[in-house]
Design a protein around this motif. Structure first.
Motif, short mmCIF file in Angstrom:
data_model
loop_
_atom_site.label_atom_id
_atom_site.label_comp_id
_atom_site.label_asym_id
_atom_site.label_seq_id
_atom_site.Cartn_x
_atom_site.Cartn_y
_atom_site.Cartn_z
N UNK A 202 0.81 -1.22 0.00
CA UNK A 202 0.00 0.00 0.00
C UNK A 202 0.84 1.27 0.00
N UNK A 203 1.99 1.25 0.70
CA UNK A 203 2.78 2.48 0.76
C UNK A 203 3.41 2.82 -0.59
N UNK A 204 3.60 1.81 -1.44
CA UNK A 204 4.09 2.07 -2.80
C UNK A 204 2.98 2.73 -3.62
N UNK A 205 1.75 2.25 -3.45
CA UNK A 205 0.61 2.85 -4.15
C UNK A 205 0.40 4.29 -3.68
N UNK A 206 0.60 4.52 -2.39
CA UNK A 206 0.47 5.87 -1.85
C UNK A 206 1.52 6.80 -2.44
N UNK A 207 2.75 6.30 -2.55
CA UNK A 207 3.84 7.09 -3.11
C UNK A 207 3.55 7.45 -4.57
N UNK A 208 2.97 6.51 -5.30
CA UNK A 208 2.61 6.78 -6.69
C UNK A 208 1.50 7.83 -6.76
N UNK A 217 10.57 6.29 -6.14
CA UNK A 217 9.74 5.23 -5.55
C UNK A 217 10.54 3.93 -5.45
N UNK A 218 11.24 3.61 -6.53
CA UNK A 218 11.98 2.34 -6.57
C UNK A 218 13.17 2.37 -5.63
N UNK A 219 13.98 3.43 -5.73
CA UNK A 219 15.24 3.48 -4.96
C UNK A 219 15.00 3.75 -3.48
#
Length: 309
Positions: A202-208, A217-219
């Protein structure tokens, strides 16, 4: 935290003591004698040599004497090369082995992580399948087989890379490839799997959703958490690479500790066998400890105090 370090230190000492004990008794229980050669056809000569190296004493007495000896960091004198001490052999051979091992480990980590990240970002694509195919091949081929193939192709058939010496960076290329290929494949597969799992969080989706750049986002977010399993594996990989240098050094005629270790087994040179085993075991135990510390640094949620319980 301090008590954790104390416990960890004593556990390292116990582990090292167990390795020393098992190696010592297994070595002496193996049939044969280090003096069964052309130099010791005379019984009197063999008896004198056994007295010199305390092999005429009961095994438990030898064990106690050896523990006392290595407590002063004295690994003794080589049986087959009586003009050299084991400490001198380690002093000459370890810098070469360490250089080869560290270069191979760095190449494996950088290449494996890069390959795994690219494969995860191109999931189910041509690049992903190609990267994982390469990884499977890398895992499947033993490093000594790969070393022989590399020598045959690059040094014998094409004659573009040198071998059997250790005098320039060109001589490092083939042994480094032979040592790093397997660990690179393992790291690549583990990084890919971990990245695929992290990218669904979820935190990756939030970052996007916040509009952060894909690179950030990746690094900054995904890769740091994805590397935790890789860091956990680094201790075992370091052990694999450092011990793998023994065979690779022999194949490529590299003047490292591998040469002394392999020759000492063939010659039943007890002091060299014990000295190199203890020295490498100490290094690997310390590296495992450093991996524990790195794991806690990468993931602040992990507290050393929790490990005390």
């Amino acid at each position: 935290m301090k008590s954790y370090y104390v416990k960890r230190f004593f556990s390292m000492l116990v582990t090292l003591w167990v390795i020393i004990t098992i190696t010592f008794f297994l070595m002496h229980f193996t049939p044969g004698s280090p003096f069964n050669d052309e130099r010791t056809t005379n019984d009197a000569i063999q008896k004198n040599l056994e007295e010199q190296y305390h092999l005429d004493k009961p095994l438990i007495v030898q064990y106690g004497m050896y523990l006392k000896q290595i407590a002063t960091f004295d690994f003794g004198i080589s049986i087959k090369k009586s003009s050299q001490t084991v400490n001198e052999m380690i002093g000459r051979g370890f810098p070469v082995s360490f250089e080869l091992g560290m270069v191979s480990l760095i190449v494996a980590v950088i290449s494996g992580i890069t390959l795994g990240v690219i494969a995860s970002l191109k999931h189910n694509g041509v690049i992903d399948y190609a990267a994982m195919t390469i990884a499977v091949i890398g895992i499947s081929i033993p490093n000594f087989v790969l070393a022989t193939m590399l020598i045959q192709q690059f040094a014998v058939n094409w004659r573009i890379l040198p071998t059997a010496t250790w005098s320039s960076w060109k001589h490092m290329i083939l042994p480094t490839i032979a040592l790093a290929t397997g660990p690179t494949a393992i790291i690549a597969r583990l990084t890919r799997t971990s990245m695929l799992e992290v990218l669904t969080q979820d935190y990756i989706k939030t970052a996007k959703a916040k509009g952060l750049s894909p690179f950030k986002i990746i690094v900054k977010h995904a890769l740091r958490n994805a590397l935790l399993p890789v860091v956990t594996l680094l201790g075992a990989l370091a052990a694999s690479i450092l011990t793998g240098t023994f065979v690779i050094e022999k194949i490529f005629a590299i003047p490292g500790m591998g040469k002394y270790f392999v020759d000492s087994i063939n010659n039943r040179d007890y002091p060299v066998i014990m000295g190199t085993t203890i020295f490498y075991s100490t290094i690997l135990i310390i590296m495992l400890f450093l991996v524990d510390l790195a794991y806690g640094i990468l993931d602040p949620r992990i507290k050393l105090q929790k490990k005390e319980g």
